[in-house]
Design an enzyme around this catalytic site. Structure first.
Site, PDB file in Angstrom:
ATOM      1  N   ARG A 240       0.844  -1.193   0.000  1.00 28.97           N
ATOM      2  CA  ARG A 240       0.000   0.000   0.000  1.00 28.97           C
ATOM      3  C   ARG A 240       0.879   1.241   0.000  1.00 28.97           C
ATOM      4  O   ARG A 240       1.908   1.271   0.688  1.00 28.97           O
ATOM      5  CB  ARG A 240      -0.854   0.069   1.270  1.00 28.97           C
ATOM      6  CG  ARG A 240      -2.147  -0.702   1.229  1.00 28.97           C
ATOM      7  CD  ARG A 240      -3.173  -0.082   0.281  1.00 28.97           C
ATOM      8  NE  ARG A 240      -4.422  -0.813   0.323  1.00 28.97           N
ATOM      9  CZ  ARG A 240      -4.686  -1.937  -0.357  1.00 28.97           C
ATOM     10  NH1 ARG A 240      -3.778  -2.445  -1.168  1.00 28.97           N
ATOM     11  NH2 ARG A 240      -5.854  -2.543  -0.229  1.00 28.97           N
ATOM     12  N   GLU A 269      -2.075   7.853  -4.541  1.00 22.02           N
ATOM     13  CA  GLU A 269      -2.268   7.348  -5.901  1.00 22.02           C
ATOM     14  C   GLU A 269      -3.702   7.633  -6.355  1.00 22.02           C
ATOM     15  O   GLU A 269      -4.604   7.692  -5.520  1.00 22.02           O
ATOM     16  CB  GLU A 269      -1.961   5.842  -5.971  1.00 22.02           C
ATOM     17  CG  GLU A 269      -2.833   4.988  -5.087  1.00 22.02           C
ATOM     18  CD  GLU A 269      -2.398   3.523  -5.078  1.00 22.02           C
ATOM     19  OE1 GLU A 269      -1.225   3.237  -4.850  1.00 22.02           O
ATOM     20  OE2 GLU A 269      -3.291   2.684  -5.291  1.00 22.02           O
ATOM     21  N   HIS A 287      -0.719  -0.062  -9.395  1.00 23.38           N
ATOM     22  CA  HIS A 287      -1.481  -0.874  -8.425  1.00 23.38           C
ATOM     23  C   HIS A 287      -2.160  -2.071  -9.108  1.00 23.38           C
ATOM     24  O   HIS A 287      -3.385  -2.186  -9.102  1.00 23.38           O
ATOM     25  CB  HIS A 287      -2.517  -0.008  -7.688  1.00 23.38           C
ATOM     26  CG  HIS A 287      -2.912  -0.606  -6.355  1.00 23.38           C
ATOM     27  ND1 HIS A 287      -3.247   0.162  -5.249  1.00 23.38           N
ATOM     28  CD2 HIS A 287      -3.036  -1.893  -5.944  1.00 23.38           C
ATOM     29  CE1 HIS A 287      -3.562  -0.634  -4.252  1.00 23.38           C
ATOM     30  NE2 HIS A 287      -3.443  -1.883  -4.647  1.00 23.38           N
TER      31      HIS A 287
HETATM   32  C1  GLV Z   1      -5.208  -4.867  -3.396  1.00 20.36           C
HETATM   33  O1  GLV Z   1      -4.456  -3.962  -3.260  1.00 20.36           O
HETATM   34  C2  GLV Z   1      -5.810  -5.569  -2.315  1.00 20.36           C
HETATM   35  O2  GLV Z   1      -5.676  -5.139  -1.158  1.00 20.36           O
HETATM   36  O3  GLV Z   1      -6.452  -6.588  -2.568  1.00 20.36           O
END
Ligand code: GLV
Length: 326
Positions: A240, A269, A287
């Protein structure tokens, strides 16, 4: 015929997800995929019993106060830092996530970033596409080896362990740091050694971050931690944005405090710090850690199943706030 519960799906999902939900619920969905702002989300949710949401939706007390019927918020993600669990519990809303189905795909992406950053793949591809490649030479785009290097994983949950498993084929030494130490048999199976965070930062050639984001892990890697890493080390963040202080990282990448980074996630982001774009020694991804066809559809279906379980009187399989009383 019994009235079906009403569900909002906040972002585009797969046809099979909608078909499954449609068998159990009256579904309103956002297949146009334009993210709702907080006010629009509240408007859409005021007559809904459930929401299938994503990490781009903030589910907090302010929103929940405007959604009196809501019983379940089913996140299509394993991370749930977009959901205020205490607020959900206070508003009698069950919150769920999608653990398990994305471990391997996310581990693969962490490895993609490691290999790409070590072998300078972004730089290499940019060079080829720009027509700059005029021929072979011995010192062209020299990278560093991943094989036989030391892999340091901070956050040794399911995804961290999947990353560690992949290291065996590369004959790496694996060290890890985690809130709690793994059981001895798991450590043995993974051939992973528990070390302090400082030892890990000092010894690892690759530091891979895989802990959840929370106020406790905010800027877990900042200027001081980057300085503790080897100048030859590579940092990978596939968990994250916010666990790394991006401004400090940019400074470290520019100044040679560390060699390179591979990043799938960013603070604020998708508006990443534009200075990243000018750096050659960083591999950037938008991501996409879990983004394979199979995994993203499994995640959406898992969230839908959680929502349906909650709305048909069952206990959702991936309940995050079991203390919540409907
Ligand atoms: C993606 O970032 C998730 O947390 O599944």
């Amino acid at each position: 015929m019994a009235v079906k519960p009403k569900v909002l799906v906040t972002r585009e999902v797969f046809d099979e997800t909608l078909a499954y939900l449609g068998r159990h619920c009256e579904v309103e969905s956002n297949q146009k995929d334009v993210p709702f702002d907080a006010d629009t989300l509240a408007q859409r949710l005021k007559d809904k019993d459930g929401v299938v949401c994503c990490l781009t939706d903030r589910i907090d007390g302010q929103l929940l106060a405007r959604c009196p019927r809501l019983k379940v918020a089913a996140n299509i993600a394993v991370g749930f830092n977009n959901i205020d669990l205490a607020a959900c519990t206070a508003h009698h809303v069950l919150a769920t996530n999608t653990p398990g189905v994305l471990d391997d795909s996310t581990a693969d992406l962490a490895w993609t970033l490691m290999l790409a950053a070590a072998r300078r793949l972004t730089e290499a591809e940019t060079y080829v596409r720009a027509g700059q490649w005029k021929g072979w030479h011995l010192k062209q785009l020299l990278g560093v080896d991943v094989h036989h290097a030391t892999l340091g994983i901070i956050g040794m949950g399911r995804i961290g362990q999947a990353i560690a498993r992949r290291a065996e084929g590369f004959e790496m030494r694996v060290i890890y740091h985690n809130r709690s130490r793994l059981a001895a048999d798991i450590e043995q199976r993974l051939k992973a050694t528990y070390v302090s965070k400082d030892e890990l930062l000092a010894q690892a050639d690759f530091v891979v971050l895989q802990m959840p984001y929370s106020p406790q892990t905010h800027h877990l890697i900042g200027e001081a931690e980057l300085k503790k890493m080897k100048p030859s080390a590579i940092l990978i963040n596939s968990t994250r944005g916010g666990v790394v202080d991006d401004t400090a990282l940019i400074r470290a990448l520019k100044g040679g405090t560390i060699r390179a980074a591979g990043l799938d996630v960013f603070e604020s982001e998708p508006r990443l710090n534009p200075e990243f774009l000018a750096l050659k020694n960083v591999v950037l991804a938008p991501h996409i850690g879990s983004s394979t066809e199979a995994t993203r559809s499994a995640m959406a279906m898992t969230a839908a199943q959680n929502a349906v379980a909650a709305l048909t009187g069952g206990t959702p399989p991936n309940l995050l706030n079991p203390e919540c009383k409907l």
